[in-house]
Design a protein around this motif. Structure first.
Motif, mmCIF file in Angstrom:
data_model
loop_
_atom_site.group_PDB
_atom_site.id
_atom_site.type_symbol
_atom_site.label_atom_id
_atom_site.label_comp_id
_atom_site.label_asym_id
_atom_site.label_seq_id
_atom_site.Cartn_x
_atom_site.Cartn_y
_atom_site.Cartn_z
ATOM 1 N N LYS A 34 9.130 -20.950 9.088
ATOM 2 C CA LYS A 34 9.317 -21.692 7.871
ATOM 3 C C LYS A 34 8.024 -21.601 7.065
ATOM 4 N N ARG A 35 6.915 -21.906 7.486
ATOM 5 C CA ARG A 35 5.724 -21.861 6.726
ATOM 6 C C ARG A 35 5.195 -20.532 6.553
ATOM 7 N N PHE A 36 5.555 -19.672 7.257
ATOM 8 C CA PHE A 36 4.927 -18.055 7.053
ATOM 9 C C PHE A 36 5.841 -17.101 6.412
ATOM 10 N N GLU A 37 7.030 -17.401 6.807
ATOM 11 C CA GLU A 37 7.927 -16.352 6.147
ATOM 12 C C GLU A 37 8.843 -16.854 4.870
ATOM 13 N N VAL A 38 7.797 -17.079 3.758
ATOM 14 C CA VAL A 38 8.595 -17.740 2.650
ATOM 15 C C VAL A 38 7.947 -16.630 1.518
ATOM 16 N N GLU A 39 8.680 -16.842 0.386
ATOM 17 C CA GLU A 39 8.504 -16.005 -0.729
ATOM 18 C C GLU A 39 7.157 -16.765 -1.411
ATOM 19 N N SER A 40 6.706 -17.852 -1.326
ATOM 20 C CA SER A 40 5.742 -18.511 -2.005
ATOM 21 C C SER A 40 4.296 -17.963 -1.069
ATOM 22 N N ARG A 41 4.600 -17.302 -0.135
ATOM 23 C CA ARG A 41 3.395 -16.948 0.578
ATOM 24 C C ARG A 41 3.012 -15.392 0.079
ATOM 25 N N GLU A 42 1.782 -15.421 -0.244
ATOM 26 C CA GLU A 42 1.624 -13.789 -0.901
ATOM 27 C C GLU A 42 1.535 -12.583 -0.112
ATOM 28 N N VAL A 43 1.359 -13.065 1.003
ATOM 29 C CA VAL A 43 1.266 -11.782 2.060
ATOM 30 C C VAL A 43 2.821 -11.391 2.451
ATOM 31 N N PHE A 44 3.447 -12.427 2.367
ATOM 32 C CA PHE A 44 5.205 -12.457 2.662
ATOM 33 C C PHE A 44 5.708 -11.592 1.705
ATOM 34 N N ARG A 45 5.498 -12.042 0.356
ATOM 35 C CA ARG A 45 5.752 -11.647 -0.716
ATOM 36 C C ARG A 45 5.402 -10.195 -0.886
ATOM 37 N N GLY A 46 4.231 -9.723 -0.682
ATOM 38 C CA GLY A 46 3.807 -8.552 -0.887
ATOM 39 C C GLY A 46 3.758 -7.643 0.383
ATOM 40 N N ARG A 47 4.373 -7.888 1.302
ATOM 41 C CA ARG A 47 4.570 -7.315 2.605
ATOM 42 C C ARG A 47 4.694 -5.720 2.477
ATOM 43 N N GLN A 48 5.468 -5.307 1.482
ATOM 44 C CA GLN A 48 5.887 -3.822 1.521
ATOM 45 C C GLN A 48 4.577 -3.181 0.782
ATOM 46 N N GLN A 49 3.901 -3.693 -0.340
ATOM 47 C CA GLN A 49 2.845 -3.335 -1.070
ATOM 48 C C GLN A 49 1.618 -3.166 0.291
ATOM 49 N N ILE A 50 1.421 -4.085 0.881
ATOM 50 C CA ILE A 50 0.397 -4.214 2.071
ATOM 51 C C ILE A 50 0.576 -2.812 3.142
ATOM 52 N N VAL A 51 2.013 -2.539 3.427
ATOM 53 C CA VAL A 51 2.112 -1.579 4.550
ATOM 54 C C VAL A 51 2.024 -0.169 3.918
ATOM 55 N N LYS A 52 2.430 -0.274 2.433
ATOM 56 C CA LYS A 52 2.094 1.029 1.827
ATOM 57 C C LYS A 52 0.508 1.286 1.626
ATOM 58 N N GLN A 53 -0.190 0.381 1.437
ATOM 59 C CA GLN A 53 -1.695 0.464 1.107
ATOM 60 C C GLN A 53 -2.485 0.973 2.647
ATOM 61 N N LEU A 54 -1.728 0.475 3.658
ATOM 62 C CA LEU A 54 -2.373 0.724 5.045
ATOM 63 C C LEU A 54 -2.363 2.322 5.267
ATOM 64 N N LYS A 55 -1.423 3.035 4.534
ATOM 65 C CA LYS A 55 -1.479 4.346 4.806
ATOM 66 C C LYS A 55 -1.142 4.831 6.173
ATOM 67 N N LEU A 56 -0.073 4.320 6.901
ATOM 68 C CA LEU A 56 -0.027 4.614 8.269
ATOM 69 C C LEU A 56 0.787 6.199 8.437
ATOM 70 N N SER A 57 0.440 6.757 9.133
ATOM 71 C CA SER A 57 1.187 8.108 9.651
ATOM 72 C C SER A 57 1.559 7.979 10.998
ATOM 73 N N PRO A 58 2.808 8.855 11.096
ATOM 74 C CA PRO A 58 3.449 8.886 12.426
ATOM 75 C C PRO A 58 2.328 9.082 13.405
ATOM 76 N N GLY A 59 2.633 8.484 14.527
ATOM 77 C CA GLY A 59 1.546 8.770 15.580
ATOM 78 C C GLY A 59 0.327 7.685 15.723
ATOM 79 N N ASN A 60 0.078 7.141 14.513
ATOM 80 C CA ASN A 60 -0.966 6.296 14.629
ATOM 81 C C ASN A 60 -0.831 4.845 15.533
ATOM 82 N N ARG A 61 -1.883 4.361 16.016
ATOM 83 C CA ARG A 61 -1.788 3.272 16.974
ATOM 84 C C ARG A 61 -2.528 1.940 16.159
ATOM 85 N N ILE A 62 -1.913 0.896 15.924
ATOM 86 C CA ILE A 62 -2.270 -0.167 15.014
ATOM 87 C C ILE A 62 -2.358 -1.326 15.882
#
Length: 218
Positions: A34-62
């Motif tokens: 309830k604390r972490f997965e809410v729209e008021s938290r920036e990293v939750f609201r921007g999670r798609q932007q974050i994942v895009k900027q990681l530039k992960l490729s198939p086969g990567n290990r994270i």
């Protein structure tokens, strides 16, 4: 007989007790969802932007270091594909149990939950291409030791992503000033001193209180 070497002195915590509430055996996972997965938290609201900027490729290990409630478990799994791998790490046993359940429910076969230590992420040398530290670095009690273990786990040239809170006296919220031990410049210096090269700061539309720094393992 040779003289025995004196035992090394354990590193001193940079912020004693900051993880105490997370290590409570009675921790309520739903409370943290309830604390972490809410729209008021920036990293939750921007999670798609974050994942895009990681530039992960198939086969990567994270490695998601301090994965919390598992917010990025599914998007990371999708991004790296069947030939890639996701290590979801935390010091909280109940969070790690949650990753296992999530992977099972979502039928994700490329996820390994890991109960890590407070000074060691407990991954094999050269086992990851990306280390992701999101709103967690300020919870590192032993940053030098933790960063050394991350560097060891990363392949040469692998990337480390650090997302944390801007801590600016007179500007940042009182909560941030009291909770986060240092600002961006200090954290960046610590990472660089641990054997990483600063690459760039990425500006995300969702971020006002957070910042996104990209490093490369030397």
């Amino acid at each position: 007989m040779g003289q025995e070497s004196a035992p090394s002195t354990p590193a001193q915590s940079v912020k004693p007790g900051i993880n105490q509430k997370f290590l409570d055996p009675e921790l309520d996972v739903n409370e943290w969802i309830k604390r972490f997965e809410v729209e008021s938290r920036e990293v939750f609201r921007g999670r798609q932007q974050i994942v895009k900027q990681l530039k992960l490729s198939p086969g990567n290990r994270i490695a998601d270091v301090g994965a919390g409630t598992g917010l990025f478990l599914e998007p990371f799994s999708m991004a790296v594909g069947n030939k890639g791998w996701v290590y979801s790490l935390d010091i909280v046993p109940k969070f790690v149990e949650r990753y296992e359940k999530m992977a099972d429910i979502l039928n994700l076969t490329n996820v390994t939950p890991v109960l890590c230590g407070q000074n060691d992420i407990r991954l094999a040398p050269g086992s990851i291409d990306v280390a992701f530290i999101c709103d967690v670095y300020h919870h590192f009690e032993y940053p030098a030791a933790s960063l050394a273990s991350i560097r060891k786990a990363l392949v040469p040239g692998g990337q480390l992503i650090l997302i944390d809170f801007e801590r600016i006296p007179g500007t940042s919220r009182e909560w941030t000033l009291g909770h986060v031990r240092a600002g961006k410049e200090v954290f960046r210096k610590e990472v660089e001193e641990a054997g990483f090269e600063f690459v760039e700061e990425v500006k995300l539309p969702a971020f006002q209180e957070n910042y996104f720094l990209r490093f490369m393992r030397k």
